[in-house]
Design a protein around this motif. Structure first.
Motif, PDB file in Angstrom:
ATOM      1  N   UNK A 122       0.799  -1.226   0.000  1.00 30.57           N
ATOM      2  CA  UNK A 122       0.000   0.000   0.000  1.00 30.57           C
ATOM      3  C   UNK A 122       0.836   1.283   0.000  1.00 30.57           C
ATOM      4  N   UNK A 123       1.841   1.439   0.862  1.00 33.68           N
ATOM      5  CA  UNK A 123       2.611   2.687   0.798  1.00 33.68           C
ATOM      6  C   UNK A 123       3.414   2.815  -0.488  1.00 33.68           C
ATOM      7  N   UNK A 124       3.846   1.693  -1.055  1.00 35.49           N
ATOM      8  CA  UNK A 124       4.564   1.747  -2.336  1.00 35.49           C
ATOM      9  C   UNK A 124       3.622   2.256  -3.420  1.00 35.49           C
ATOM     10  N   UNK A 125       2.394   1.730  -3.435  1.00 36.56           N
ATOM     11  CA  UNK A 125       1.399   2.215  -4.401  1.00 36.56           C
ATOM     12  C   UNK A 125       1.063   3.685  -4.161  1.00 36.56           C
ATOM     13  N   UNK A 126       0.937   4.053  -2.883  1.00 35.41           N
ATOM     14  CA  UNK A 126       0.654   5.452  -2.565  1.00 35.41           C
ATOM     15  C   UNK A 126       1.753   6.378  -3.041  1.00 35.41           C
ATOM     16  N   UNK A 127       2.999   6.015  -2.785  1.00 33.51           N
ATOM     17  CA  UNK A 127       4.129   6.841  -3.231  1.00 33.51           C
ATOM     18  C   UNK A 127       4.214   6.882  -4.753  1.00 33.51           C
ATOM     19  N   UNK A 128       3.960   5.752  -5.407  1.00 26.92           N
ATOM     20  CA  UNK A 128       3.945   5.737  -6.869  1.00 26.92           C
ATOM     21  C   UNK A 128       2.860   6.656  -7.413  1.00 26.92           C
TER      22      UNK A 128
END
Length: 138
Positions: A122-128
């Motif tokens: 989730x945070x990787x997707x959010x940052x992307x």
């Protein structure tokens, strides 16, 4: 000539809506779990339960930041996603290296394995998504 910035997409449009919905779902799940654990058995694993409550707070604030879609909302979401990624990586490593530190699971234990590793993704997707929708100079 003065450069102005134009966003590609707002953070709350398109796939951003699904991302916000997942953040809200995790906010509800983490808040419910942490609230119950804190209320009924806080003395068994206070650090684990407080970390789950922190994760819930971060999910709530990240969802609000993404939904606001303005300059301040982007910065709030960026801070939350960054803290969340550091948290899930740190707690994930610690929970594998020294399981006694966490006598009960947190949302971020073992990189979120109890939640299908979504807390890691989730945070990787959010940052992307924040990078993908960043404003560009004209």
């Amino acid at each position: 000539m003065v450069e102005t910035e134009t966003p590609r997409l707002a953070t709350n449009s398109g796939p951003g809506r699904l991302l916000i919905a997942v953040y809200l779902l995790f906010a509800i799940a983490a808040t419910s779990r942490a609230g119950l654990q804190i209320a009924t058995k806080f003395d068994e694993a206070p650090v684990a339960y407080l970390l789950s409550a922190l994760a819930a707070l971060i999910y709530i604030v990240a969802a609000v930041g993404l939904a606001r879609a303005g300059h301040a909302g982007r910065w709030v979401a960026l801070a939350c996603c960054s803290v969340e990624l550091v948290g899930v990586l740190g707690v994930g490593v610690l929970s594998l290296v020294d399981a006694e530190l966490f006598p009960d699971e947190t949302v971020w234990s073992q990189f979120g394995s109890g939640y299908g590793y979504i807390p890691l993704v989730l945070p990787v997707l959010g940052l992307f998504w924040l990078w993908h929708t960043r404003p560009h100079p004209r």
